[in-house]
Design a protein around this motif. Structure first.
Motif, short mmCIF file in Angstrom:
data_model
loop_
_atom_site.label_atom_id
_atom_site.label_comp_id
_atom_site.label_asym_id
_atom_site.label_seq_id
_atom_site.Cartn_x
_atom_site.Cartn_y
_atom_site.Cartn_z
N THR A 1 0.83 -1.20 0.00
CA THR A 1 0.00 0.00 0.00
C THR A 1 0.87 1.26 0.00
OG1 THR A 1 -0.16 -0.15 2.42
CG2 THR A 1 -1.97 -1.08 1.12
N GLY A 2 2.18 1.07 0.04
CA GLY A 2 3.09 2.19 -0.01
C GLY A 2 4.49 1.74 -0.35
N GLY A 3 5.28 2.63 -0.93
CA GLY A 3 6.66 2.33 -1.25
C GLY A 3 6.81 1.52 -2.53
N THR A 4 8.05 1.18 -2.82
CA THR A 4 8.38 0.43 -4.04
C THR A 4 9.38 -0.67 -3.72
OG1 THR A 4 10.20 1.94 -4.58
CG2 THR A 4 8.03 2.46 -5.51
N ALA A 5 9.48 -1.63 -4.62
CA ALA A 5 10.49 -2.68 -4.46
C ALA A 5 10.81 -3.29 -5.82
CB ALA A 5 10.01 -3.77 -3.51
N GLU A 6 12.08 -3.57 -6.03
CA GLU A 6 12.53 -4.34 -7.18
C GLU A 6 13.13 -5.64 -6.66
OE1 GLU A 6 15.24 -2.18 -9.59
OE2 GLU A 6 13.74 -0.72 -10.28
N VAL A 7 12.71 -6.73 -7.25
CA VAL A 7 13.19 -8.06 -6.86
C VAL A 7 13.73 -8.75 -8.10
CG1 VAL A 7 12.52 -10.31 -5.94
CG2 VAL A 7 11.59 -8.23 -4.93
N ALA A 8 14.97 -9.19 -8.04
CA ALA A 8 15.65 -9.80 -9.19
C ALA A 8 15.59 -8.89 -10.41
CB ALA A 8 15.04 -11.17 -9.50
N GLY A 9 15.68 -7.59 -10.18
CA GLY A 9 15.75 -6.63 -11.26
C GLY A 9 14.42 -6.21 -11.87
N ARG A 10 13.31 -6.65 -11.27
CA ARG A 10 11.99 -6.31 -11.80
C ARG A 10 11.11 -5.71 -10.70
NH1 ARG A 10 14.75 -7.19 -15.47
NH2 ARG A 10 14.32 -8.34 -17.41
N ARG B 1 8.22 -13.38 -10.66
CA ARG B 1 7.96 -14.79 -10.35
C ARG B 1 8.80 -15.73 -11.21
NH1 ARG B 1 1.49 -15.31 -9.03
NH2 ARG B 1 1.31 -13.37 -7.83
N ARG B 2 9.10 -15.31 -12.44
CA ARG B 2 9.95 -16.15 -13.30
C ARG B 2 11.36 -16.27 -12.73
NH1 ARG B 2 7.72 -13.27 -18.15
NH2 ARG B 2 6.18 -14.67 -19.09
N ARG B 3 11.80 -15.24 -12.00
CA ARG B 3 13.19 -15.18 -11.56
C ARG B 3 13.41 -15.65 -10.13
NH1 ARG B 3 12.23 -11.68 -15.50
NH2 ARG B 3 13.95 -11.05 -16.90
N ILE B 4 12.35 -15.85 -9.36
CA ILE B 4 12.51 -16.24 -7.96
C ILE B 4 11.97 -17.65 -7.72
CG2 ILE B 4 12.30 -13.83 -7.22
CD1 ILE B 4 9.48 -14.58 -6.12
N GLY B 5 12.44 -18.25 -6.64
CA GLY B 5 11.83 -19.46 -6.12
C GLY B 5 11.23 -19.13 -4.77
N LEU C 1 17.06 -16.00 -7.08
CA LEU C 1 16.76 -15.66 -5.68
C LEU C 1 15.77 -16.67 -5.14
CD1 LEU C 1 16.61 -13.70 -3.20
CD2 LEU C 1 14.94 -12.37 -4.52
N LEU C 2 16.07 -17.23 -3.96
CA LEU C 2 15.20 -18.22 -3.33
C LEU C 2 14.69 -17.69 -2.00
CD1 LEU C 2 14.02 -21.12 -3.34
CD2 LEU C 2 16.13 -21.87 -2.19
N PHE C 3 13.37 -17.62 -1.86
CA PHE C 3 12.74 -17.25 -0.60
C PHE C 3 12.34 -18.52 0.14
CE2 PHE C 3 12.02 -13.43 -3.16
CZ PHE C 3 12.25 -12.41 -2.25
#
Length: 318
Positions: A58-67, A77-81, A157-159
């Motif tokens: 509901t606020g802020g931003t985030a990039e995960v694995a460059g997206r 989702r294609r780049r993470i587990g 990246l694996l969560f």
């Protein structure tokens, strides 16, 4: 690999706002193993769900694995587990079928999917269970299958969300051995949550502590532990009646503080426990106080949490 800026999530309960995550900043470099710790209700599960695109912020931003998690969640989702707390496998399939199907969901060709499935089954010691129904696997075997499903597409990246919850100590140890080996082979970045502080101590290179929706500590374990006020030294006496005198002697040591006496045990914190222990032993011996044992305990991650929040992480979980 992860870059979040002022990431926040507010829920509405009976028209009342509940700020689960209160604008956190987070950066994780490629190849890091990061443990994300906090008590129930601290915001760690909500943060994890946002970073894995399962929950919109509901606020802020985030990039995960460059997206960007908001603008391009499919690419994330294609780049993470992601290995969640519950079992992700389907009881109606055999083990090799489940893993092959997961690979095909990621667009991997039939030939490559079969090869990758066989590779992971071998690495995670599930080869003998390949033709067994998923429903017939033990808890440890099923958890290893979950890990394999999270790795089938070779994510950057694996969560891991409580990956060893409910496993016996041997299964937990085996699971982390498998994860460590695969991480070394593929240089996978790992972001994990766990209630087992010994796991975070032995596996993670860096620890992030969240409480009340805010990050309150972030750094290498040794750095965080150094902020805790000293090693804990405990001295067990032969005669409980000597405890008061022993505590007085301990209190006179340089840097000694938090001195306590409980029955036949005297405890205190000091900057360098290994150096202070011989000094206190000599002083007690000179005073005619007989000892049964001594112990030096380095600060733990739970001590870090206690020093930061005034409460134990284990107590908070309970």
């Amino acid at each position: 690999m992860i870059h979040a800026h002022q990431l926040a999530r507010t829920f509405w309960v009976d028209r009342t706002p509940v700020e689960a995550v209160r604008g956190i900043d987070l950066d994780v470099a490629p190849g890091e193993v990061v443990a994300f710790l906090g008590p129930n209700g601290a915001g760690k599960s909500t943060t994890l769900r946002m970073l894995t695109t399962l929950l919109a912020p509901t606020g802020g931003t985030a990039e995960v694995a460059g997206r960007d998690i908001g603008a391009d969640p499919v690419a994330v989702r294609r780049r993470i587990g992601h290995v969640g707390q519950g079992n992700g496998s389907f009881d109606g399939l055999r083990v090799h079928e489940e893993l092959y199907t997961q690979a095909r969901f990621y667009g991997i060709s039939r030939r490559s999917a079969r090869a990758r499935s066989a590779e992971l089954l071998d690495q995670l010691q599930l080869g003998e269970q390949a033709n067994r129904d998923v429903a017939r696997l033990s808890g440890g075997q099923r958890r290893r299958l979950d890990i394999a499903m999270g790795l089938v597409h070779r994510p950057q990246l694996l969560f891991l969300d409580e990956p060893s919850a409910g496993l016996d100590p041997q299964s937990r140890s085996n699971l982390w051995e498998h994860i460590a080996r695969m991480r070394a082979e593929d240089d996978t970045t790992i972001f994990l949550t766990t209630h087992y502080l010994d796991e975070a101590d032995s596996v993670a290179e860096r620890v992030i502590v969240i409480d009340d929706g805010r990050i309150i500590a972030d750094g290498p374990q040794d750095q965080l532990k150094a902020k805790v006020s000293g090693d804990l030294v405990t001295v067990e006496l032969v005669e409980p009646a000597d405890a008061s005198a022993a505590a007085g002697i301990a209190a006179r040591l340089p840097t000694a503080h938090a001195v306590s006496a409980d029955g036949d045990v005297v405890g205190f914190r000091v900057a360098e426990g290994d150096t202070a222990t011989p000094a206190v032993v000599r002083a007690l011996d000179a005073a005619g106080i007989r000892l049964r044992s001594t112990r030096v305990q380095r600060p733990t991650l739970d001590d870090v949490f206690l020093s930061l929040t005034g409460r134990s992480l284990r107590d908070s979980e309970n």
